[in-house]
Design a protein around this motif. Structure first.
Motif, mmCIF file in Angstrom:
data_model
loop_
_atom_site.group_PDB
_atom_site.id
_atom_site.type_symbol
_atom_site.label_atom_id
_atom_site.label_comp_id
_atom_site.label_asym_id
_atom_site.label_seq_id
_atom_site.Cartn_x
_atom_site.Cartn_y
_atom_site.Cartn_z
ATOM 1 N N ALA A 60 0.818 -1.205 0.000
ATOM 2 C CA ALA A 60 0.000 0.000 0.000
ATOM 3 C C ALA A 60 0.857 1.262 0.000
ATOM 4 O O ALA A 60 0.378 2.345 -0.309
ATOM 5 C CB ALA A 60 -0.912 0.006 1.209
ATOM 6 N N ARG A 72 -5.247 11.126 -3.517
ATOM 7 C CA ARG A 72 -5.045 11.851 -2.277
ATOM 8 C C ARG A 72 -5.907 13.097 -2.222
ATOM 9 O O ARG A 72 -6.379 13.584 -3.242
ATOM 10 C CB ARG A 72 -3.564 12.247 -2.140
ATOM 11 N N LEU A 83 13.380 13.348 9.140
ATOM 12 C CA LEU A 83 11.927 13.190 9.102
ATOM 13 C C LEU A 83 11.323 14.106 8.040
ATOM 14 O O LEU A 83 10.472 13.690 7.242
ATOM 15 C CB LEU A 83 11.379 13.522 10.480
ATOM 16 N N LEU A 113 4.714 11.585 13.964
ATOM 17 C CA LEU A 113 4.661 12.211 12.653
ATOM 18 C C LEU A 113 5.104 11.238 11.568
ATOM 19 O O LEU A 113 4.500 11.161 10.496
ATOM 20 C CB LEU A 113 5.548 13.459 12.658
ATOM 21 N N LEU A 114 6.145 10.470 11.866
ATOM 22 C CA LEU A 114 6.630 9.494 10.892
ATOM 23 C C LEU A 114 5.528 8.503 10.541
ATOM 24 O O LEU A 114 5.240 8.243 9.361
ATOM 25 C CB LEU A 114 7.853 8.774 11.469
ATOM 26 N N ILE A 160 2.858 10.158 8.455
ATOM 27 C CA ILE A 160 3.210 10.416 7.057
ATOM 28 C C ILE A 160 3.149 9.122 6.250
ATOM 29 O O ILE A 160 2.649 9.093 5.129
ATOM 30 C CB ILE A 160 4.607 11.062 6.982
ATOM 31 N N ILE A 161 3.630 8.048 6.857
ATOM 32 C CA ILE A 161 3.537 6.764 6.157
ATOM 33 C C ILE A 161 2.075 6.450 5.871
ATOM 34 O O ILE A 161 1.698 6.025 4.779
ATOM 35 C CB ILE A 161 4.191 5.646 6.990
ATOM 36 N N TYR A 204 -0.306 8.601 5.548
ATOM 37 C CA TYR A 204 -0.787 9.506 4.502
ATOM 38 C C TYR A 204 -0.376 8.994 3.129
ATOM 39 O O TYR A 204 -1.172 9.004 2.182
ATOM 40 C CB TYR A 204 -0.242 10.919 4.725
ATOM 41 N N ALA A 205 0.883 8.538 3.051
ATOM 42 C CA ALA A 205 1.350 8.032 1.762
ATOM 43 C C ALA A 205 0.511 6.847 1.311
ATOM 44 O O ALA A 205 0.250 6.648 0.128
ATOM 45 C CB ALA A 205 2.815 7.634 1.874
ATOM 46 N N MET A 206 0.073 6.050 2.273
ATOM 47 C CA MET A 206 -0.690 4.862 1.911
ATOM 48 C C MET A 206 -2.135 5.188 1.606
ATOM 49 O O MET A 206 -2.743 4.607 0.707
ATOM 50 C CB MET A 206 -0.636 3.838 3.056
ATOM 51 N N GLY A 245 -3.677 8.630 1.761
ATOM 52 C CA GLY A 245 -3.918 9.863 1.030
ATOM 53 C C GLY A 245 -4.865 10.829 1.693
ATOM 54 O O GLY A 245 -5.428 11.695 1.048
ATOM 55 N N THR A 246 -5.044 10.702 3.004
ATOM 56 C CA THR A 246 -5.888 11.680 3.701
ATOM 57 C C THR A 246 -5.368 11.837 5.118
ATOM 58 O O THR A 246 -4.615 11.006 5.614
ATOM 59 C CB THR A 246 -7.344 11.224 3.717
ATOM 60 N N LEU A 247 -5.774 12.908 5.749
ATOM 61 C CA LEU A 247 -5.336 13.154 7.115
ATOM 62 C C LEU A 247 -6.493 13.197 8.089
ATOM 63 O O LEU A 247 -6.303 13.194 9.293
ATOM 64 C CB LEU A 247 -4.576 14.485 7.184
ATOM 65 N N ILE A 270 -6.931 -2.155 2.966
ATOM 66 C CA ILE A 270 -5.508 -2.262 3.321
ATOM 67 C C ILE A 270 -5.375 -3.216 4.505
ATOM 68 O O ILE A 270 -6.092 -3.109 5.493
ATOM 69 C CB ILE A 270 -4.945 -0.884 3.682
ATOM 70 N N ASN A 317 -0.048 -4.421 6.860
ATOM 71 C CA ASN A 317 0.596 -3.255 6.281
ATOM 72 C C ASN A 317 0.430 -2.012 7.139
ATOM 73 O O ASN A 317 1.239 -1.098 7.091
ATOM 74 C CB ASN A 317 0.020 -2.978 4.887
#
Lengths: 248, 610, 111, 459
Positions: free
Chosen positions: A26, A38, C37, D153-154, D157-158, D160-162, D164-166, D180, D184
Motif C-alpha cells: 500500500a 489523495r 523526518l 509524525l513518521l 506520514i507513512i 498519509y502516503a498509503m 492519502g488523507t489526514l 488495506i 501493512n
C-alpha cells in the motif's frame, strides 16, 4: 560497547523500517505517488467546494482559494488552522526562551570579538536590504515560493546581523513584543471575524481576485504579512535573549 | 414508614453513622452512646422482626442493589448484630483512648451496615459492595489501637479474599448471566465450578483467618482497640463462614472422586487445609504471651472447625458448623470483652504482667471462665454441642487424617484456654493493681448477658438447632433429628440438659469440698523466697511464663515460616519495582529512546518473520 | 533512494541521542532526526517528472503534473515546530550550564 | 457560537497577555471561566474551519465523547489554576496556550492537526515543568517528547502516503474501503502508538515522568498528572477507537506491553517511599490500564475511568505537591501524622486514594466494577486476574501511606493549606462520593459515549 550496541540497534531498526516499507504494497514507491487518490488532488484543482474547471494563471478569478502557490493555498487557507497552531508553537517557545533566560536583561553578552567600524556601518546598510527582502517574500507568499515563515526568518536574520556586527547593539525588545502581540491577535481576530461573517473560523472573507495577481487570494497575503511580522519579531526576541545577560 | 424493612434499617443505620460522627465531634462520649443505641435498634429489628417473619423488602432502589431475607442470612445477621450490640456497651468506656473519637463511632456503625448488607442480599454485586464496605470501614478501626502496623496486612489479606470473591462472582455470572446468588451458584458448572469453589474458599479463608491467610488475625486482634477485637473475632470473621457456606456447601467442584471416602478431591484438600488451620492455630495459641493474641489463634483454629464441617456437608455437619459459628461468636466476644475489661484498668493484655485479678474483678473472671469452657468444647456450654456434632460428622465420614487435626485442636484448646485464666485472674496479685475495682455496671451487663447465652446454648440448644435445621433444609441436606431435649447424631443421642445438670451437680460438689476443706493460704507476691534468698524487688516470678516451654521447643523453629513467606513476597514485589525503576527511570533521556527503538525493532522483526 | 537516505538520517539522529551525553549534542541529534523526518515527508509527495506546485506564467494551468503539495505544507509546519523545540532546548541547555557549569550530563550531580 | 472559540479565545488572550504581565493571570482566569461556561452552549456536530469540508479542510469534532472530555478537562484546568494561583502568575501566557492546546487535542478530527496540538500543549508542558527548577528533568522531557512526537509524525506520514488523507473518519473509511491489510498498517500504527505513548506515560517510554512529577510543585503536579494525562488518554481513546485497525497480533503484543506497564507501575509505587513518586508510578499503571480498555473496546467505561482519574489525581497531586512545597520533603516517613492536623485535606486525600484503589462508595469502585464486567463479558480472564492482582498491590501501598499520614506521630507539623485548596479538594472528594453512589449519571454518560462510536463514528 554502548556505542556499538546503539549502532547495531539503529542499523537494525533502519533496515527493518526500510524493508517493511519496501514490502508494504500500500505504500507507494518513491516517485510513484498517485496524487489522484489523495486529498491534495482537490487542492491543486481547487474543487473542494465547487469545481471551477481548469484553473489558468492570470485569468481565473473567484476561486475558493486564490494563491498561485498551491502550498500557500494549503498552508494559509485549506489548513490555516495548522498554521495558527504552528505560529503558537513558535510564540510559546519564544516566550519560553524569554522566561528561561531571565527577564532582567540589561546588557549584551560579553564576547571576545569586537567588530570594527566598517563592519558596523556596512552591516547597517545590508540590514535594510535583507529586511526589505524579508518583507517582500512575506507579501508575495501566495505567488512565489516563500511566505510568512521564510520572510519572518529573514527579517530576524537582519536583526541577527546587527547583533553580530555591533557588540553594543540592543533592539527595542518591547517593540517586538507589541508587534508580536498585535500580529498574533490580528490573526486570531481575522479568524473570528470569518466565523462571524462567513460562518466558520478562518474563512476567507475577502474576494480572492484573479489568480496570479499581487492583490488576490483574499486574506492570505494579509495573514502572511502578519505571520512574517510575528515570526520576525519572535525570532529576533529569541536572538536578543540568547545574546544578552543580566548586568548593569 | 416501615421500620422493619431492610432498606430502612440500612438507611437509618448509615445515617446514624454520620450522626454519630457529628455528635461525636461535639462530645465523644455521646457519639459512642449513639453506637449503643443504633446497634441495639438493629439487633432488635433483625432478631425480633426477622424471626416473626416481618422483616420485609419494601422497594428496589437501585438496579444492582437488591435485598432478600433468607434463613441463613437471618441466622448470621442475628448472631453478628447481637455481638455488635453487646460490644457497643464498651465503646463509651474506651472512647477516650482513641485518636479519632468521632470517627471511631462512625466506622463502628458503618461496619455494622456493611455486614448487614452482606447477609441480606440475593445479589452478588450488592454482596461484594457491602463486603468491601465492611473491609474499609473496619480497616480504619484497627490503627486506633496499640499499633498501626497490622492495618496494611489486614487490608492486603482482606483484599485477596474479596478479589477472589469478585473473580468467582464474575465466573458465575459468565454462566448464569446475572448477579443473582442462587442462580449463580446453581448454574455454574464444569471447570468454572471448580475454580469458583477454590476462589470462594480463598475468600472464606481470608476472612476466617484460615491457613495460609491467617496471619492478619493474631496481629490485628493483638493491635486493634480492645472492644474492636471482640467485634472482629465474634462478628467480622463470621463473614468468612457465610461465604464458606455459599462456596463449600452449595457448590459441587468437579475434580475427581476419592473412592475410599466418597469425597471429591478439591473438597478433601479444603478439609485438609481446615484441619491444618486447627493444628496451627492451636500450636500458635499455646505459645502466646498476649492474651488477645492467644484468643486470636484460638479463633483461627475454631475457624478451621467450621471449614472442616462445611466440607463434609451433610446435615449434622452443617448444623454443627452453623452452631459453632454462633457458639464461638458469643464465647469469643465474651472472652475478648473480659480481657478488654481487664485491659482498660491495667493497660496491658500480656499474661506475664498480670495476675490475681479475680480478687478485683470476680464477675469478669466468671464470664471469662464460662467463655473459655465453651471455647474448649466442654459441657454444659454451647461449644460442646457444636463440637460434638462436628466430631460426629468427621467420624462418620471416616476421615482419619482430618480427624487427627480436629481432635488435636480439641485437646490443645484445653492446654491454652486455661492459661490466661490462670495468668490473668488467678495466681498472685500484683501490688500495683491492688486497688482496681470491678468494671462498671454497663460493662458487666453485656458480659453477663453473653455468658447467660453461652450457658443457654449449651443447656437448651434445641430452639436454635430448630432454626438451623431450616437452613440445613434450605441447603438441601437432611435435617438433624432433634426433640425438645435431645439431639441425635450418627452414633447416639445426647441430652444436653441432662449432661449439664450432672455437670452442674459435679461442680457444686467440688465447690462444697473446696469451701469446706480449704487448706490453702493467701499470700502476697512478696511472701516467698527462692533458694533461701528473699525477694526484695517486686518483679514478678510469673509461673505462666514459659508454661509449655518443652512443647514449644518442638516446633519453635517453624513458627515463623508463614511470616517469612509473606515478607519475602513483599520483598519480591518491591524488588520487581526496584528493577523496573532501575531500568526504566534513570534520569537519562536515552533510556526511553532506547526502549522505543528496541520495541519498534522487535515488533517489526516479529511482523516480518510471521 | 531519497526515502532510504531520510531513514538513514533519522537513524543517525537516534544513534546520536542514544550515545551522546552532551546536552548540545543531544539537541543536534534531535535536529538531525527532524531533518531526516522532514526529508521523508517531502519524499512521500514526490512524483516522477512532477513540477513544483506553483502556478507561474510558464506553468499556467492546474492540469499539469505537480508533486504533492500537501507534504510540503506539512513539512513547513514541522520545520517551524522543530525550530521552536530547538530554541527551547537551547534555552534549557543554557540554564543547565549556568546551574552546573557543564553541558555534560554525566558530570552533573544527581538531582 | 462555534466550539472553535474554545481554542481561539485562549489563543487570542495569550497573544494579548504578553503586553501586560499583571493582566495576564486575570485574563487567564477569565478565559478559563469563559471556556467552562461556553461549553454548555455549543451544539454538537462537526465544525469546519476555513469553510472547507472534511476531509479537505481541518474539522473539529464536537460529539458526546469530546464534549465530556472538554467539560472535565476545562473544569479541572480551572481548578488547578485556583489551587496554584501564585505559581500561575509567571507562566500565565504559557497556560493560556496550554489551554488552547488541550482543547484542540480533544476537539480536532484531523491527524496532522492533532500533531500540531500535541506540540503546542507539549511545549507548554515543558515550560510549565520548568517551574520545578529541575532543568535536567525538563530537558529529558523535551528530548523524549520530541522523539515521541517525531515518531508519531513518521507514522502519520507513512499512513498519509498509503491512504492519502489526514482526516480521522475519512482515514478510517478509506482504510476499510481500500482493504488495506492490518499487517501493512502495523508499521505506521506502531509508530503513532509509541508517539502518543510517550505523552500518555506508557511504560517503557516514560522515563521523563519521574523527573517531572517526582519534583512537582503544586502547579506542575496536578496539571501534568491530572489535566494533561486525562487529555492524552482521551485522545488515545479516540484514535484507538475511530482510526486504528489493530491486527489481533499487534493488539495482543500491545496489550502485553501495557500489562507489563501496569505491573511495573504498581510494583514501583509499592517500592517507593516518597509520596509524589508513589502517586506518579501509580498513575503510570492507571494510564496503561485506560489504554488497555480502549484497545479492548470498552470505550464508555474507559472514559469514565479517565474522568475518575482526573478527579482523584487532581486531589492527590494537589495535596502531595502542596505538602512537599511547604515542607521541602515528600518522604512519607517525614510526613507522618500530618493529616491529623489537617483533617479536611486528609479526608479528601483518603477518599481520593480509596477511590483509586477501588473501594466502594467511591467513583473508582463503580468504574472498576463495570470495567471488570465488560472484561469478563469479553472472556478475558487473564486480564481480569492481572487487574485484580495489581489492585491488591495498589490498595496496599495506598493504605500504608494513609495509615502513616494519619497516625504515628504526636508532633506532626502543621501546614497552612490555604482555603482555596481546602474547598476544591473537598468538593472534588464529595464529587467522587456522589458519582460512587448515584451511578445512574455514569451509566447514562457511558451510553452516550458508546453511541458515538457505534454509529460509525464522528460524522
Amino acid at each position: 560497547m554502548k556505542n556499538f550496541l546503539a549502532l547495531i540497534l539503529t542499523l537494525f531498526l533502519g533496515f527493518l523500517i526500510m524493508s517493511s516499507l519496501n514490502n508494504n504494497i500500500a505504500f507507494p514507491k518513491f516517485g510513484e505517488a498517485n496524487i489522484g487518490d489523495r486529498v491534495s488532488d482537490a487542492y491543486i484543482d481547487r474543487d473542494v467546494t465547487e469545481n471551477p474547471g481548469d484553473v489558468i494563471f492570470g485569468e481565473t478569478d473567484g476561486l475558493e482559494s486564490g494563491p498561485a502557490n498551491i502550498v500557500t493555498a494549503i498552508v494559509a487557507d485549506y489548513r490555516s488552522f495548522d498554521t495558527l497552531g504552528e505560529v503558537t508553537v513558535l510564540f510559546v517557545s519564544a516566550l519560553g526562551v524569554a522566561l528561561l533566560l531571565g527577564t532582567k536583561k540589561q546588557k549584551r553578552l560579553e564576547i571576545d570579538f569586537h567588530p570594527n567600524f566598517m563592519l558596523r556601518v556596512g552591516s547597517k546598510a545590508l540590514f535594510g536590504v535583507i529586511l526589505m527582502t524579508g518583507i517582500y517574500i512575506s507579501i508575495h507568499g501566495h505567488l512565489t515560493p516563500g511566505g510568512g515563515f521564510p520572510g519572518g526568518s529573514m527579517i530576524a536574520t537582519s536583526m541577527l546581523l546587527l547583533y553580530l556586527a555591533d557588540d553594543n547593539f540592543r533592539a527595542k525588545v518591547k517593540g517586538f513584543k507589541i508587534l508580536e502581540s498585535i500580529a498574533g491577535s490580528l490573526y486570531v481576530l481575522i479568524g473570528i471575524i470569518g466565523l462571524i461573517i462567513g460562518g466558520s473560523f478562518l474563512v476567507n472573507i475577502l474576494d480572492t481576485g484573479v489568480i496570479g495577481e499581487l492583490f488576490s487570494a483574499g486574506i492570505i497575503p494579509i495573514v502572511y504579512v502578519l505571520i512574517g511580522l510575528k515570526v520576525g519579531s519572535e525570532i529576533s526576541n529569541v536572538i536578543d535573549n540568547f545574546l544578552t545577560e543580566e548586568g548593569a | 414508614m416501615n421500620f422493619a424493612s431492610i432498606e430502612m434499617i440500612l438507611m437509618i443505620t448509615l445515617a446514624s453513622g454520620v450522626l454519630a460522627y457529628l455528635i461525636g465531634k461535639l462530645n465523644a462520649k455521646l457519639g459512642s452512646i449513639v453506637t449503643i443505641l443504633v446497634s441495639m435498634y438493629v439487633t432488635i429489628a433483625v432478631i425480633y422482626f426477622g424471626y416473626n417473619g416481618e422483616l420485609v423488602i419494601t422497594t428496589e432502589y437501585l438496579p444492582l442493589v437488591t435485598f432478600k431475607v433468607t434463613n441463613i442470612g437471618l441466622f448470621f445477621a442475628s448472631t453478628v448484630t447481637f455481638v455488635f450490640a453487646m460490644v457497643s456497651f464498651f465503646n463509651p468506656f474506651f472512647i477516650d483512648k482513641y485518636k479519632f473519637k468521632a470517627l471511631y463511632s462512625m466506622l463502628y456503625i458503618f461496619s455494622l451496615v456493611g455486614i448487614l448488607g452482606v447477609f441480606f442480599t440475593d445479589n452478588f454485586m450488592t454482596l461484594f459492595v457491602f463486603f468491601e464496605f465492611t473491609v474499609w470501614s473496619s480497616m480504619f478501626l484497627i490503627p486506633m489501637g496499640k499499633s498501626t502496623k497490622s492495618t496494611t496486612l489486614y487490608f492486603a489479606m482482606s483484599t485477596i479474599g474479596s478479589f477472589a470473591l469478585l473473580y468467582a462472582i464474575f465466573l458465575m455470572r459468565s454462566q448464569s448471566g446475572s448477579f443473582d446468588i442462587d442462580q449463580g451458584l446453581a448454574m455454574v458448572s464444569g471447570a468454572k465450578a471448580t475454580w469458583t469453589y477454590i476462589l470462594l474458599s480463598v475468600a472464606a479463608f481470608a476472612k476466617l483467618g484460615a491457613f495460609p491467610l491467617h496471619l492478619w488475625l493474631p496481629k490485628v486482634l493483638g493491635d486493634a482497640p480492645d472492644p474492636v477485637t471482640a467485634v472482629f473475632s465474634g462478628g467480622l470473621e463470621k463473614l468468612g463462614a457465610f461465604v464458606a457456606v455459599m462456596g463449600l456447601v452449595r457448590l459441587a467442584p468437579v475434580s475427581f472422586n476419592i473412592g475410599a471416602i466418597d469425597m471429591d478431591f478439591a473438597r478433601y484438600v479444603i478439609a485438609f487445609i481446615g484441619s491444618i488451620t486447627i493444628i496451627i492455630g492451636t500450636l500458635m495459641a499455646i505459645r502466646q504471651d498476649d492474651a488477645k493474641k492467644l484468643l486470636a489463634y484460638s479463633s483461627m483454629s475454631n475457624g478451621g472447625y467450621i471449614i472442616v464441617a462445611l466440607t463434609i456437608g451433610n446435615g449434622i455437619a452443617i448444623s454443627g458448623a452453623l452452631y459453632h459459628v454462633l457458639a464461638h461468636a458469643i464465647a469469643s466476644a465474651a472472652a475478648f470483652l473480659a480481657i478488654a475489661a481487664v485491659a482498660r484498668k491495667t493497660n496491658t493484655t500480656k499474661m506475664s504482667e498480670l495476675g490475681g485479678m479475680i480478687h478485683n474483678m470476680p464477675i469478669t473472671y466468671m464470664v471469662y471462665l464460662i467463655a473459655i469452657i465453651s471455647m474448649a468444647g466442654i459441657p454444659p456450654m454451647g461449644g460442646f454441642i457444636s463440637k460434638w456434632m462436628i466430631f460426629q460428622a468427621v467420624i462418620n465420614k471416616g476421615l482419619p487424617i482430618i480427624a487427627i487435626g480436629v481432635f488435636f485442636g480439641s485437646i490443645g484448646s484445653f492446654l491454652y484456654v486455661f492459661r490466661p485464666l490462670a495468668a490473668l485472674f488467678l495466681g498472685q496479685q500484683l501490688p500495683e493493681y491492688k486497688h482496681l475495682k470491678e468494671a462498671p455496671f454497663f460493662m458487666v451487663l453485656p458480659m453477663i448477658i453473653l455468658s447467660g447465652l453461652i450457658i443457654y446454648t449449651g443447656v437448651l440448644p434445641n430452639y436454635i438447632l430448630g432454626k438451623i435445621n431450616e437452613i440445613v433444609v434450605d441447603l438441601g441436606a437432611t435435617a438433624v433429628t432433634i426433640t425438645e431435649y435431645t439431639i441425635t447424631g450418627f452414633n447416639g443421642t445426647i441430652h444436653p440438659a441432662l449432661i449439664s445438670g450432672m455437670f452442674g451437680v459435679g461442680v457444686f460438689v467440688a465447690f462444697l469440698i473446696f469451701i469446706t476443706f480449704k487448706k490453702s493460704k493467701k499470700v502476697t507476691l512478696m511472701d516467698t523466697y527462692t533458694a533461701g534468698e528473699f525477694i526484695y524487688t517486686e518483679e514478678l516470678l510469673h509461673y505462666s511464663v514459659d508454661f509449655y516451654a518443652p512443647l514449644e521447643r518442638l516446633y519453635e523453629k517453624y513458627i515463623h515460616i508463614m511470616e517469612k513467606t509473606y515478607d519475602s513476597i513483599r520483598n519480591k514485589i518491591a524488588e520487581v519495582g526496584h528493577f523496573f525503576k532501575y531500568y526504566f527511570f534513570t534520569n537519562k533521556p536515552e533510556v526511553s529512546v532506547f526502549w522505543i527503538v528496541i520495541i519498534v525493532s522487535l515488533l517489526l522483526w516479529g511482523e516480518s518473520l510471521w | 533512494m531519497l526515502q532510504y537516505a531520510a531513514i538513514v538520517l533519522i537513524m543517525l539522529g537516534l544513534y546520536g541521542i542514544l550515545t551522546q551525553r552532551n546536552v548540545i549534542k543531544i539537541i543536534l541529534s534531535l535536529n538531525i532526526m527532524e531533518i531526516g523526518l522532514n526529508l521523508f515527508i517531502i519524499s512521500v509527495g514526490y512524483v516522477t517528472d512532477g513540477i513544483a506546485p506553483i502556478m507561474t506564467t510558464n506553468h499556467n494551468t492546474n492540469s499539469l503534473i505537480y508533486v504533492d503539495p500537501l507534504p510540503q505544507a506539512l513539512v513547513l509546519t514541522a520545520i517551524v515546530i522543530g525550530v521552536g523545540t530547538t530554541a527551547l532546548g537551547l534555552a534549557i541547555a543554557k540554564n543547565i550550564y549556568s546551574k552546573y557549569g557543564t553541558f555534560e550530563l554525566d558530570e552533573m550531580e544527581e538531582e | 457560537m462555534s466550539a472553535v472559540l474554545l481554542i481561539a479565545v485562549p489563543l487570542l488572550a495569550a497573544f494579548i497577555s504578553i503586553l501586560n504581565k499583571k493582566l495576564a493571570p486575570v485574563l487567564l482566569l477569565l478565559v478559563s471561566l469563559f471556556n467552562i461556561v461556553s461549553i454548555f452552549f455549543y451544539s454538537l456536530g462537526t465544525i469546519t474551519i476555513g469553510g472547507f469540508e472534511a476531509p479537505y479542510g481541518i474539522s473539529l469534532v464536537l460529539d458526546n465523547y469530546s464534549l465530556i472530555g472538554l467539560i472535565v478537562i476545562n473544569i479541572a484546568f480551572f481548578l488547578v489554576l485556583l489551587i496554584s494561583y501564585e505559581k500561575v502568575k509567571k507562566v500565565a501566557t504559557v497556560l493560556l496556550v496550554a489551554l488552547a492546546g488541550l482543547n484542540g487535542l480533544l476537539l480536532t478530527g484531523d491527524l496532522f492537526n492533532l500533531f500540531v496540538f500535541i506540540e503546542v500543549s507539549g511545549i507548554a508542558a515543558y515550560l510549565i515543568s520548568t517551574t520545578n527548577k529541575k532543568y535536567v528533568a525538563t530537558f529529558n522531557y523535551l528530548v523524549i517528547g520530541t522523539v515521541g512526537s517525531s515518531f508519531y509524525l513518521l507514522g502519520l506520514i507513512i499512513l498519509y502516503a498509503m491512504v492519502g488523507t489526514l482526516n480521522m473518519s475519512d482515514m478510517a473509511l478509506r482504510i476499510s474501503s481500500e482493504g488495506i491489510s492490518a499487517a501493512n498498517l502495523s508499521l505506521p500504527f506502531l509508530f503513532m502508538f509509541i508517539g502518543l505513548g510517550v505523552e500518555a506515560k506508557l511504560l517503557p517510554f516514560n522515563s521523563w515522568v519521574k523527573g517531572i512529577l517526582g519534583n512537582s510543585n503544586k502547579l506542575v503536579g496536578p496539571m501534568i498528572a491530572s489535566v494533561y494525562a486525562g487529555t492524552i488518554s482521551l485522545v488515545f481513546g479516540r484514535i484507538l477507537t475511530s482510526v486504528f485497525v489493530v491486527s489481533d497480533r499487534l493488539g495482543l503484543i500491545l496489550t502485553v506491553i501495557l500489562l507489563v506497564g501496569i505491573v511495573a507501575g504498581e510494583t514501583m509505587a509499592f517500592a517507593s517511599t516518597k509520596l509524589r513518586e508513589i502517586l506518579l508510578y501509580s498513575s503510570i499503571a492507571q494510564a496503561s490500564l485506560v489504554i488497555i480498555l480502549f484497545l479492548e473496546g470498552i470505550t464508555g467505561w474507559a472514559v469514565m475511568m479517565v474522568i475518575a482519574n482526573v478527579i482523584s489525581k487532581l486531589v492527590l497531586f494537589a495535596i502531595a505537591s502542596y505538602t512537599s512545597d511547604e515542607l521541602k520533603t515528600d518522604e512519607v516517613d517525614n510526613l507522618k501524622g500530618i493529616f491529623s492536623k489537617n483533617k479536611i485535606i486528609g479526608v479528601a486525600f483518603t477518599i481520593a486514594s480509596l477511590s483509586v484503589s477501588g473501594l466502594p462508595l467511591f467513583m473508582g469502585f463503580v468504574v472498576k466494577m463495570n470495567v471488570l464486567t465488560s472484561i469478563f463479558d469479553g472472556e478475558d480472564y487473564l486480564l481480569a486476574a492481572v487487574i485484580l492482582l495489581t489492585s491488591i498491590v495498589e490498595g496496599v501501598y495506598f493504605v500504608r501511606v494513609l495509615i502513616k499520614l494519619w497516625y504515628n506521630k504526636e508532633d506532626a507539623k502543621t501546614i497552612n493549606y490555604n482555603f482555596v485548596i481546602k474547598y476544591i479538594v473537598s468538593v472534588l472528594a464529595v464529587l467522587l462520593i456522589v458519582f460512587g453512589t448515584y451511578t445512574t449519571v455514569l451509566n447514562d454518560q457511558v451510553e452516550t459515549v458508546n453511541e458515538v462510536f457505534e454509529i460509525g463514528g464522528n460524522e
